[in-house]
Motif scaffolding. Sequence first.
Motif, PDB file in Angstrom:
ATOM      1  N   TYR A   1       6.726   5.554  -3.098  1.00  0.00           N
ATOM      2  CA  TYR A   1       7.491   4.659  -3.966  1.00  0.00           C
ATOM      3  C   TYR A   1       6.745   3.538  -4.664  1.00  0.00           C
ATOM      4  N   HIS A   2       5.542   3.651  -4.382  1.00  0.00           N
ATOM      5  CA  HIS A   2       4.635   2.575  -4.654  1.00  0.00           C
ATOM      6  C   HIS A   2       4.888   1.298  -4.441  1.00  0.00           C
ATOM      7  N   ILE A   3       4.940   0.881  -3.205  1.00  0.00           N
ATOM      8  CA  ILE A   3       5.599  -0.209  -2.461  1.00  0.00           C
ATOM      9  C   ILE A   3       4.130  -0.652  -1.922  1.00  0.00           C
ATOM     10  N   ASP A   4       3.571  -1.767  -2.116  1.00  0.00           N
ATOM     11  CA  ASP A   4       2.507  -2.295  -1.611  1.00  0.00           C
ATOM     12  C   ASP A   4       2.418  -2.870  -0.159  1.00  0.00           C
ATOM     13  N   LYS A   5       3.490  -3.283   0.279  1.00  0.00           N
ATOM     14  CA  LYS A   5       3.492  -3.758   1.571  1.00  0.00           C
ATOM     15  C   LYS A   5       5.089  -3.548   2.186  1.00  0.00           C
ATOM     16  N   PHE A   6       5.124  -3.664   3.617  1.00  0.00           N
ATOM     17  CA  PHE A   6       6.248  -3.643   4.389  1.00  0.00           C
ATOM     18  C   PHE A   6       5.874  -4.380   5.759  1.00  0.00           C
ATOM     19  N   ASN A   7       7.064  -4.832   6.251  1.00  0.00           N
ATOM     20  CA  ASN A   7       6.857  -5.646   7.512  1.00  0.00           C
ATOM     21  C   ASN A   7       7.681  -5.010   8.502  1.00  0.00           C
TER      22      ASN A   7
ATOM     23  N   ASP B   1      -7.787   3.561   8.155  1.00  0.00           N
ATOM     24  CA  ASP B   1      -8.919   3.653   7.111  1.00  0.00           C
ATOM     25  C   ASP B   1      -8.455   2.657   6.162  1.00  0.00           C
ATOM     26  N   SER B   2      -9.185   3.047   4.922  1.00  0.00           N
ATOM     27  CA  SER B   2      -8.630   2.069   3.837  1.00  0.00           C
ATOM     28  C   SER B   2      -7.256   2.077   3.288  1.00  0.00           C
ATOM     29  N   THR B   3      -6.382   2.984   3.919  1.00  0.00           N
ATOM     30  CA  THR B   3      -4.875   3.107   3.391  1.00  0.00           C
ATOM     31  C   THR B   3      -4.340   1.900   3.372  1.00  0.00           C
ATOM     32  N   TYR B   4      -4.458   0.937   4.615  1.00  0.00           N
ATOM     33  CA  TYR B   4      -3.633  -0.027   4.912  1.00  0.00           C
ATOM     34  C   TYR B   4      -4.411  -1.198   5.718  1.00  0.00           C
TER      35      TYR B   4
ATOM     36  N   VAL C   1       2.035  -5.318   6.725  1.00  0.00           N
ATOM     37  CA  VAL C   1       1.284  -4.057   6.537  1.00  0.00           C
ATOM     38  C   VAL C   1       1.101  -4.004   5.066  1.00  0.00           C
ATOM     39  N   THR C   2      -0.170  -4.266   4.463  1.00  0.00           N
ATOM     40  CA  THR C   2      -0.199  -4.172   3.047  1.00  0.00           C
ATOM     41  C   THR C   2      -0.987  -2.574   2.916  1.00  0.00           C
ATOM     42  N   VAL C   3      -0.471  -1.910   1.972  1.00  0.00           N
ATOM     43  CA  VAL C   3      -0.704  -0.785   1.647  1.00  0.00           C
ATOM     44  C   VAL C   3      -1.695  -0.671   0.359  1.00  0.00           C
ATOM     45  N   ASN C   4      -2.740   0.096   0.327  1.00  0.00           N
ATOM     46  CA  ASN C   4      -3.615   0.037  -0.794  1.00  0.00           C
ATOM     47  C   ASN C   4      -3.229   1.266  -1.572  1.00  0.00           C
ATOM     48  N   LEU C   5      -2.465   1.090  -2.708  1.00  0.00           N
ATOM     49  CA  LEU C   5      -2.028   2.142  -3.576  1.00  0.00           C
ATOM     50  C   LEU C   5      -3.170   2.494  -4.422  1.00  0.00           C
TER      51      LEU C   5
END
Lengths: 79, 275
Positions: free
Chosen positions: B222-228, B252-255, B271-275
Amino acid sequence: MNNKPKLLFTSKSAPLILKAFDKGIDKNGLIIENSTKEPVLTPDNEEININEFGGLKKGSEIFIKDNLYSIMKLAEGKI
Amino acid sequence: MPNTHHQKKKYHKKSALESIEKYAEKKNTTIILIDDLLDPPNTPYIWDHKDKILTISVPRLQKLDEDVLLCLIRKVHSQGGILFNRDKNDVLESFKTYLDKNSNKKILDFFRKKMPESDFEALEMSLFLREQSKKGDDISIYKKEIRDKFGPRGTNISNLCSAGYFEDEFMKLSNELETDEYNAYYELAVGIRARALFVNSEMNVDTIEKAFDGMINKAIQYHIDKFNIHGIGKTNIDNIKKAISNKLKDADSTYSIEKVRHDKNIIEYCVTVNL
């Protein structure tokens, strides 16, 4: 100020409340009309088991469950 | 020949019933039905003049005259009074007091027309429970009722409410974003549950890690770059820490993961997700 009377009953005396309004309890524990044997319904059209009977309000007979949703609606004056 | 003993008993019965009816008719009277006998046991009622409480012994009055009791019940109802289960009366009174205080009026007024009605009802209940929880009340049974009534979506609303998302994030975004954009975000956060992971006591380290992976997948989808990730209580905190530690080993470099709060009883990671 609310001048209306209030009556608090216990779970044990709940059948007495029902008796006053000619209601009964069927074999599954549902509150029913004694005359028709049909289950009574809440304003949300839900049947009520005696174990979840919260109370009764005028209008003409509004049956209330004892869950938080019903309590909220009652407190808000929405039932 | 008249039976004097019988006459005496009859007189007392009549007198008692008349008194009950008289007290019941007073303004603001609360009638409390009890299952036990009073002291002395032949007393059918006690009248508390100060608080206007009429306590009635059901077994005693039933023995005297059940019809009076049934009439009394019908009379309270016909006068517009409520008949309510004593076990839940404290909750009803707490809710009324809470409404009188109007402490969440701003949030409720803001969201009233901005969300589906059932979501709003879940939010109303959740805000009340948040207040009760702050006072130290056990709200677990009512959290379950929210789940029973509104399903996982309601549980999520309750958790998001407890964590402050409605006033801290949704309110702000609603003012900043276009309506369609905000509604889409709200649905992702509330319906898809992609904004926050709330760890509960039924989750162990393994299930937390699986839920974490699920959140990463949702973020990508869903292209959300972060969740808690939120946890309350020692066991949940310990389990989250272990799960996060494991995820950092695999990272890895995903988050990337950052601890944003760790009080005595609460933990929160972002958590920051590298989209």
